[in-house]
Design a protein around this motif. Sequence first.
Motif, PDB file in Angstrom:
ATOM      1  N   TYR A  93     -31.073 -32.177 -31.130  1.00 52.19           N
ATOM      2  CA  TYR A  93     -32.114 -32.028 -32.157  1.00 52.19           C
ATOM      3  C   TYR A  93     -33.335 -31.343 -31.537  1.00 52.19           C
ATOM      4  CZ  TYR A  93     -29.364 -35.612 -34.607  1.00 52.19           C
ATOM      5  OH  TYR A  93     -28.353 -36.319 -35.223  1.00 52.19           O
ATOM      6  N   VAL A 139     -33.296 -25.206 -36.708  1.00 52.62           N
ATOM      7  CA  VAL A 139     -32.791 -26.541 -37.053  1.00 52.62           C
ATOM      8  C   VAL A 139     -32.581 -26.620 -38.568  1.00 52.62           C
ATOM      9  CG1 VAL A 139     -33.857 -27.789 -35.114  1.00 52.62           C
ATOM     10  CG2 VAL A 139     -35.169 -27.456 -37.214  1.00 52.62           C
ATOM     11  N   ASN A 140     -31.757 -27.600 -38.988  1.00 47.10           N
ATOM     12  CA  ASN A 140     -31.601 -27.839 -40.431  1.00 47.10           C
ATOM     13  C   ASN A 140     -32.674 -28.828 -40.896  1.00 47.10           C
ATOM     14  OD1 ASN A 140     -30.751 -30.384 -39.637  1.00 47.10           O
ATOM     15  ND2 ASN A 140     -28.597 -30.057 -40.137  1.00 47.10           N
ATOM     16  N   VAL A 182     -27.329 -23.106 -28.244  1.00 48.71           N
ATOM     17  CA  VAL A 182     -28.351 -23.409 -29.259  1.00 48.71           C
ATOM     18  C   VAL A 182     -28.975 -22.111 -29.765  1.00 48.71           C
ATOM     19  CG1 VAL A 182     -30.649 -24.427 -29.612  1.00 48.71           C
ATOM     20  CG2 VAL A 182     -28.873 -25.744 -28.454  1.00 48.71           C
ATOM     21  N   LYS A 183     -29.017 -21.953 -31.091  1.00 46.68           N
ATOM     22  CA  LYS A 183     -29.524 -20.716 -31.690  1.00 46.68           C
ATOM     23  C   LYS A 183     -31.054 -20.740 -31.795  1.00 46.68           C
ATOM     24  CE  LYS A 183     -25.691 -18.943 -34.463  1.00 46.68           C
ATOM     25  NZ  LYS A 183     -24.789 -19.803 -35.227  1.00 46.68           N
ATOM     26  N   GLN A 220     -31.525 -31.024 -36.834  1.00 48.19           N
ATOM     27  CA  GLN A 220     -30.348 -30.785 -35.985  1.00 48.19           C
ATOM     28  C   GLN A 220     -30.235 -29.311 -35.637  1.00 48.19           C
ATOM     29  OE1 GLN A 220     -27.736 -32.453 -38.978  1.00 48.19           O
ATOM     30  NE2 GLN A 220     -26.885 -33.916 -37.516  1.00 48.19           N
ATOM     31  N   THR A 221     -29.932 -29.033 -34.367  1.00 51.18           N
ATOM     32  CA  THR A 221     -29.620 -27.651 -33.978  1.00 51.18           C
ATOM     33  C   THR A 221     -28.141 -27.424 -34.298  1.00 51.18           C
ATOM     34  OG1 THR A 221     -28.843 -28.198 -31.751  1.00 51.18           O
ATOM     35  CG2 THR A 221     -31.227 -27.872 -32.020  1.00 51.18           C
ATOM     36  N   ASN A 222     -27.630 -26.237 -33.970  1.00 49.27           N
ATOM     37  CA  ASN A 222     -26.199 -25.975 -34.209  1.00 49.27           C
ATOM     38  C   ASN A 222     -25.308 -26.613 -33.140  1.00 49.27           C
ATOM     39  OD1 ASN A 222     -27.469 -23.904 -32.542  1.00 49.27           O
ATOM     40  ND2 ASN A 222     -25.455 -22.982 -32.427  1.00 49.27           N
ATOM     41  N   ALA A 223     -25.921 -27.198 -32.065  1.00 53.70           N
ATOM     42  CA  ALA A 223     -25.129 -27.898 -31.041  1.00 53.70           C
ATOM     43  C   ALA A 223     -25.055 -29.373 -31.412  1.00 53.70           C
ATOM     44  CB  ALA A 223     -25.786 -27.734 -29.671  1.00 53.70           C
ATOM     45  N   SER A 224     -23.870 -29.921 -31.375  1.00 53.47           N
ATOM     46  CA  SER A 224     -23.658 -31.304 -31.816  1.00 53.47           C
ATOM     47  C   SER A 224     -24.493 -32.306 -31.016  1.00 53.47           C
ATOM     48  CB  SER A 224     -22.164 -31.631 -31.674  1.00 53.47           C
ATOM     49  OG  SER A 224     -21.950 -32.993 -31.928  1.00 53.47           O
TER      50      SER A 224
END
Length: 365
Positions: free
Chosen positions: A259, A247-248, A237-238, A252-256
Motif C-alpha cells: 500500500y 494506488v486504488n 510497483v507502478k 493498494q498498489t498493483n503489487a499484492s
Amino acid sequence: ALLHSSQMFHEAKHSFAGHGVKFSSVEIDLPAMMAQKEKAVSTLTKGIEGLFKKNKVTYIKGYGKFVSPSEVSVETLEGRNTVVKGKNIIIATGSDVKSLPGITIDEKKIVSSTSALALSEIPRKLVVIGAGYIGLEMGSVWGRLGSEVTVVEFAPDIVPSMDGEIRKQFQCTLEKQKMKFMLKTKVLGVDSSGDGVKLTLEPASGGDQTTIEADVVLVSAGRIPFTAGLGLDKIGVKTDKVGRILVNDRFQTNASGVYAIGDVIPGPMLAHKAEEDGVACVEFIAGKHGHVDYDKVPGVVYTHPEIASVGKTEEQVKSLGIDYRVGKFPFLANSRAKAIDDAEGIVKILAEKETDKVLGVHIMA
C-alpha cells in the motif's frame, strides 16, 4: 517555531511602541532562537517514539528497500543489515526537495528548506526560488530577522493554488513587508564560486538575461515523491511520470499486499492529509471502511497574516460552471482585529446559489 520567534522579534521592533511598550533596544540571539526550535523538534519526535513504545511498535532506524512484496531489507544506522517481513507493507516515505536543472544544492550557500531552517547567520541578501508555501514562509522568517528577500517565480502568480482575489491582497501585504517579487522569471544558472552567489535570470517567455546577487539562495520550487532507491521496480510497483505511486481507492498498489499513502501518492502534499490516508489505509487492511475526501483538506500558509483555505477557489467554482454567490467580510470591520491593531485581511465564503451549500472558505488574517 521559527515563524513564531521571528514574528515576536518583528513585533517588538515595529509594533510594541504603538501599544505603549517601550524599551531601549532589542536584539536577536540566533543560537538561542535555533535552540528553542531544536527543543521543540526533539520533544515532538521523542513523543512519537514514546507512542511507538506504548503501542508495542517495533522501530527500526535505517534505509529500507523491497526484496519482494512481503520483505524489506534494511541497512540500519548501526551499519547492520536486517530483513523485515510483513503480510501488508505501507510505503510512507514522504517527499524530497525538487531540484532544478543547472543548480546544485550544497546546503551552505545554495540551500533547501532543510538547511534554511538552520542557517548559522542571518543572510544580508536572500533569494528564494519558488513562490509557494515553503518559499514564502522561509522568506518571511529571514525577512523579519533582517534579510533583504527577493522571490523569483517562473509562473505569473505566487501560490498558484490560492484563490485569486486573496492572492492579490496577500502579495500586496508581503510587498509592504519589503519582500520583493520577480514573477514570470526563469533561473538559468547559479554561480557560487565567489564570496556570495550570482544568479542568471531571463523572462519566462524569453528575452534579455540579467544577474542578481545574494548571500544565500533557497531552492523551494516544490517537492517530489521520495520513491527512488526503494526497489519499487523490483516488485513492479507502478508510478506516474512524476514518480508518484499509483494506488486504488483503498490505497493498494498493483503489487499484492503493498500500500502507499501521503506525499508519495497523488493529492495535496500535507502532513494532515498523509495522517488521514494512514488511518483510512489501516482501516481498509483491517477489513473495515476507510474514507478521505481530498476536497475537504484544509491548507494554511503560516506567514503573517496567515492564509487558510478549504474547498474550492472562486476560479475552480467558475470553471465547473456552478451558479454561486460570494460572501465577504473585511477584518477592518472586526472589533477584535481593530482592538489589537492587526486588522489586515478578509474572510471569503463561496456557496452554491440555490442551496447555500458551502463550496470554499478562504481566510487571510
